[in-house]
Scaffold this active site. Structure first.
Site, PDB file in Angstrom:
ATOM      1  N   SER A 116       0.801  -1.052   0.387  1.00  0.00           N
ATOM      2  CA  SER A 116       0.248  -0.391  -0.013  1.00  0.00           C
ATOM      3  C   SER A 116       0.991   1.259  -0.331  1.00  0.00           C
ATOM      4  CB  SER A 116      -0.984  -0.184   0.908  1.00  0.00           C
ATOM      5  OG  SER A 116      -1.573   1.578   1.239  1.00  0.00           O
TER       6      SER A 116
ATOM      7  N   LYS B 200     -13.982  -4.212   2.685  1.00  0.00           N
ATOM      8  CA  LYS B 200     -14.576  -3.286   1.934  1.00  0.00           C
ATOM      9  C   LYS B 200     -16.087  -4.024   2.470  1.00  0.00           C
ATOM     10  CE  LYS B 200     -11.170  -0.891  -1.239  1.00  0.00           C
ATOM     11  NZ  LYS B 200     -11.597  -0.945  -2.105  1.00  0.00           N
TER      12      LYS B 200
ATOM     13  N   GLY C   8     -15.366  -6.086  -4.895  1.00  0.00           N
ATOM     14  CA  GLY C   8     -15.575  -4.842  -4.386  1.00  0.00           C
ATOM     15  C   GLY C   8     -15.328  -3.800  -5.189  1.00  0.00           C
TER      16      GLY C   8
ATOM     17  N   THR D 186      -9.610  -1.558   2.589  1.00  0.00           N
ATOM     18  CA  THR D 186      -8.749  -1.836   1.984  1.00  0.00           C
ATOM     19  C   THR D 186      -9.341  -3.627   1.998  1.00  0.00           C
ATOM     20  OG1 THR D 186      -7.303  -2.101   0.151  1.00  0.00           O
ATOM     21  CG2 THR D 186      -6.878  -3.013   2.275  1.00  0.00           C
TER      22      THR D 186
ATOM     23  N   GLY E 186     -13.971  -8.613 -13.388  1.00  0.00           N
ATOM     24  CA  GLY E 186     -14.334  -8.382 -12.242  1.00  0.00           C
ATOM     25  C   GLY E 186     -15.550  -8.673 -11.339  1.00  0.00           C
TER      26      GLY E 186
ATOM     27  N   ASP F  13     -13.358   5.293  -2.905  1.00  0.00           N
ATOM     28  CA  ASP F  13     -13.265   4.415  -4.151  1.00  0.00           C
ATOM     29  C   ASP F  13     -14.344   5.183  -5.937  1.00  0.00           C
ATOM     30  OD1 ASP F  13     -11.367   3.155  -4.279  1.00  0.00           O
ATOM     31  OD2 ASP F  13     -12.565   1.273  -3.443  1.00  0.00           O
TER      32      ASP F  13
ATOM     33  N   ARG G  35     -15.611 -15.433 -14.198  1.00  0.00           N
ATOM     34  CA  ARG G  35     -14.959 -16.914 -14.177  1.00  0.00           C
ATOM     35  C   ARG G  35     -15.949 -17.696 -13.894  1.00  0.00           C
ATOM     36  NH1 ARG G  35     -10.522 -16.918  -9.912  1.00  0.00           N
ATOM     37  NH2 ARG G  35     -11.958 -15.632  -8.787  1.00  0.00           N
TER      38      ARG G  35
ATOM     39  N   SER H   3      -1.117   3.958   0.819  1.00  0.00           N
ATOM     40  CA  SER H   3      -1.656   4.852   1.306  1.00  0.00           C
ATOM     41  C   SER H   3      -1.137   5.803   2.574  1.00  0.00           C
ATOM     42  CB  SER H   3      -2.998   4.044   2.008  1.00  0.00           C
ATOM     43  OG  SER H   3      -3.228   3.876   1.061  1.00  0.00           O
TER      44      SER H   3
HETATM   45  P1  NAP Z   1     -11.727  -8.109  -4.489  1.00  0.00           P
HETATM   46  O1  NAP Z   1     -12.726  -7.316  -4.290  1.00  0.00           O
HETATM   47  O2  NAP Z   1     -11.011  -9.825  -4.374  1.00  0.00           O
HETATM   48  O3  NAP Z   1     -11.869  -8.589  -5.990  1.00  0.00           O
HETATM   49  C1  NAP Z   1     -11.664  -9.064  -7.331  1.00  0.00           C
HETATM   50  C2  NAP Z   1     -12.211  -9.667  -8.444  1.00  0.00           C
HETATM   51  O4  NAP Z   1     -11.568 -10.392  -9.213  1.00  0.00           O
HETATM   52  C3  NAP Z   1     -12.845 -11.109  -8.338  1.00  0.00           C
HETATM   53  O5  NAP Z   1     -14.477 -10.481  -7.347  1.00  0.00           O
HETATM   54  C4  NAP Z   1     -13.514 -11.963  -8.777  1.00  0.00           C
HETATM   55  O6  NAP Z   1     -14.046 -11.870  -9.821  1.00  0.00           O
HETATM   56  C5  NAP Z   1     -11.707 -11.979  -9.702  1.00  0.00           C
HETATM   57  N1  NAP Z   1     -10.638 -13.023  -8.991  1.00  0.00           N
HETATM   58  C6  NAP Z   1     -10.232 -12.801  -8.321  1.00  0.00           C
HETATM   59  N2  NAP Z   1      -8.840 -13.520  -8.105  1.00  0.00           N
HETATM   60  C7  NAP Z   1      -9.464 -13.421  -9.274  1.00  0.00           C
HETATM   61  C8  NAP Z   1      -7.710 -14.542 -10.383  1.00  0.00           C
HETATM   62  N3  NAP Z   1      -7.602 -15.132  -9.948  1.00  0.00           N
HETATM   63  N4  NAP Z   1      -8.618 -14.814 -12.245  1.00  0.00           N
HETATM   64  C9  NAP Z   1      -9.195 -14.014 -12.207  1.00  0.00           C
HETATM   65  N5  NAP Z   1      -9.984 -13.042 -11.502  1.00  0.00           N
HETATM   66  C10 NAP Z   1     -10.022 -13.035 -10.439  1.00  0.00           C
HETATM   67  O7  NAP Z   1     -10.471  -7.708  -5.108  1.00  0.00           O
HETATM   68  P2  NAP Z   1     -11.108  -5.741  -5.187  1.00  0.00           P
HETATM   69  O8  NAP Z   1     -11.588  -4.829  -3.733  1.00  0.00           O
HETATM   70  O9  NAP Z   1     -12.148  -5.366  -5.694  1.00  0.00           O
HETATM   71  O10 NAP Z   1      -9.622  -5.014  -6.314  1.00  0.00           O
HETATM   72  C11 NAP Z   1      -9.157  -5.651  -6.658  1.00  0.00           C
HETATM   73  C12 NAP Z   1      -7.957  -5.024  -7.500  1.00  0.00           C
HETATM   74  O11 NAP Z   1      -8.235  -3.472  -7.471  1.00  0.00           O
HETATM   75  C13 NAP Z   1      -6.701  -5.182  -6.149  1.00  0.00           C
HETATM   76  O12 NAP Z   1      -5.226  -5.465  -6.565  1.00  0.00           O
HETATM   77  C14 NAP Z   1      -6.520  -3.877  -5.981  1.00  0.00           C
HETATM   78  O13 NAP Z   1      -5.066  -3.030  -4.944  1.00  0.00           O
HETATM   79  C15 NAP Z   1      -7.293  -2.581  -6.915  1.00  0.00           C
HETATM   80  N6  NAP Z   1      -8.083  -1.469  -6.295  1.00  0.00           N
HETATM   81  C16 NAP Z   1      -7.375  -0.621  -6.998  1.00  0.00           C
HETATM   82  C17 NAP Z   1      -7.730   0.968  -6.704  1.00  0.00           C
HETATM   83  C18 NAP Z   1      -7.448   1.858  -7.147  1.00  0.00           C
HETATM   84  O14 NAP Z   1      -7.651   2.946  -6.422  1.00  0.00           O
HETATM   85  N7  NAP Z   1      -5.985   1.895  -8.103  1.00  0.00           N
HETATM   86  C19 NAP Z   1      -8.918   0.567  -5.882  1.00  0.00           C
HETATM   87  C20 NAP Z   1      -9.736  -0.561  -5.358  1.00  0.00           C
HETATM   88  C21 NAP Z   1      -9.169  -1.667  -5.503  1.00  0.00           C
HETATM   89  P3  NAP Z   1     -14.865 -13.510  -9.953  1.00  0.00           P
HETATM   90  O15 NAP Z   1     -14.929 -14.452  -9.212  1.00  0.00           O
HETATM   91  O16 NAP Z   1     -16.364 -13.123 -10.511  1.00  0.00           O
HETATM   92  O17 NAP Z   1     -13.875 -13.573 -11.288  1.00  0.00           O
END
Ligand code: NAP
Length: 281
Positions: free
Chosen positions: A18, A70, A132, A66, A129, A106, A154, A20
């Site tokens: 992070s 979330k 969150g 995070t 995806g 976000d 997936r 942050s």
């Molecule tokens: P999350 O809640 O874990 O969700 C990610 C989604 O991605 C899952 O629901 C899943 O969807 C899919 N996924 C997970 N592992 C996977 C894999 N191995 N292969 C393919 N699909 C996969 O995570 P999140 O909070 O949404 O965050 C996701 C990413 O965004 C993180 O890396 C985080 O650091 C980044 N992020 C960046 C910001 C920014 O400000 N730039 C803000 C928030 C998050 P399915 O199961 O439906 O396929």
């Protein structure tokens, strides 16, 4: 030296990547505020063992939430603000009148990151995806009046559930559930943006859209990967195919801007922060 500073924390797991603390501590120092931002890692299985009053007892003024809390942290918050209700997830909290308030910046961060890409909001959008961040992005796309969104998972059932759930909140949006294999059969010419919200780009050897799909995309498409630590394989490959690309750093900085305003009433020094984080990549 700070005397009994106000504490702000980042709750989640893992937290080693992070940025942050670097961003907020720079900004607190910029305004000479007696505030400190620290990481507060919590093992996922440990969170469910914590009493609802645990976070209120801790001596901090606010913070961020995070991955992977979330959605679950909503149960620990007294007052949930509008964007967090719409998104069913919070990424920012603050104490006010001994109550814990939760918000979702976000949504703001994502919208603001697209300020220079308005033309890419005019057609259909593909969101990869169903986590969150995908929820926050759907809230933002609704605010930005995007009408047609394809959500890729997936597992078809997961995409379907996500879409049904989001449609309850945003009944005017057309959301379509699909799986990755369906991408070969839909008309990619209708899309003006692809947003990767999965964490897959953090691992070097994998990406979700194979070369065949990317090489079929039209040059006006924006390929957006919200990962901010590096240029992901998806972005590298898209750039090679002359597509427009965007990484997650602007979204990160703007969601921090939203949280910083909630905590301090002040504007994050954006230009200085952009210079600062550039040195970390
Ligand atoms: P999350 O809640 O874990 O969700 C990610 C989604 O991605 C899952 O629901 C899943 O969807 C899919 N996924 C997970 N592992 C996977 C894999 N191995 N292969 C393919 N699909 C996969 O995570 P999140 O909070 O949404 O965050 C996701 C990413 O965004 C993180 O890396 C985080 O650091 C980044 N992020 C960046 C910001 C920014 O400000 N730039 C803000 C928030 C998050 P399915 O199961 O439906 O396929």
């Amino acid at each position: 030296m700070l005397n009994n500073p106000n504490l702000f924390v980042l709750l989640g797991h893992p937290l080693h990547f992070s940025l942050s603390p670097i961003i907020y501590n720079y900004a607190f120092n910029y305004y000479k505020l007696d505030n400190v931002y620290i990481k507060f890692p919590i093992e996922p299985e440990y969170l469910s063992k914590l009493d609802i009053s645990f976070f209120k007892k801790l001596n901090f003024q606010g913070g961020n939430i995070t991955i992977p809390f979330k959605e679950r942290m909503i149960n620990y918050i007294d007052k949930i603000d509008e964007k967090a209700i719409q998104t069913s997830a919070i990424n920012t909290f603050y104490k006010k009148d001994n109550l814990l308030h939760g918000d979702n910046t976000d949504v703001y961060g994502f919208s603001k990151s697209l300020e220079n890409y308005k033309e890419n909001l005019k057609s259909d959008i593909l969101v990869l995806g169903t986590g969150g961040s995908a929820k926050a992005i759907i809230t933002a796309l609704n605010d930005l009046n995007v009408k047609n969104i394809y959500v890729v998972s997936r597992e078809y059932e997961k995409a379907k559930q996500f879409v049904e759930n989001r449609n309850i909140v945003f009944p005017k949006m057309n959301l379509y559930p699909i799986i990755y294999n369906d991408l070969e059969n839909i008309n990619l010419k209708n899309f003006s943006m692809i947003i990767n919200t999965t964490p897959i780009g953090m691992y070097d050897d994998l990406y979700l859209l194979d070369e065949k799909i990317i090489s079929k995309l039209e040059k006006y498409i924006l390929v957006y990967d919200i990962i901010y630590h590096k240029k992901t394989k998806l972005l590298e490959f898209s750039e090679k195919n002359n597509l427009k690309i965007l990484g997650g750093l602007d979204m990160l900085i703007y969601q921090c801007e939203g949280a910083f305003k909630l905590w301090t009433g002040k504007n994050l020094p954006i230009n200085e922060i952009k210079d600062l984080v550039r040195n970390y990549f």
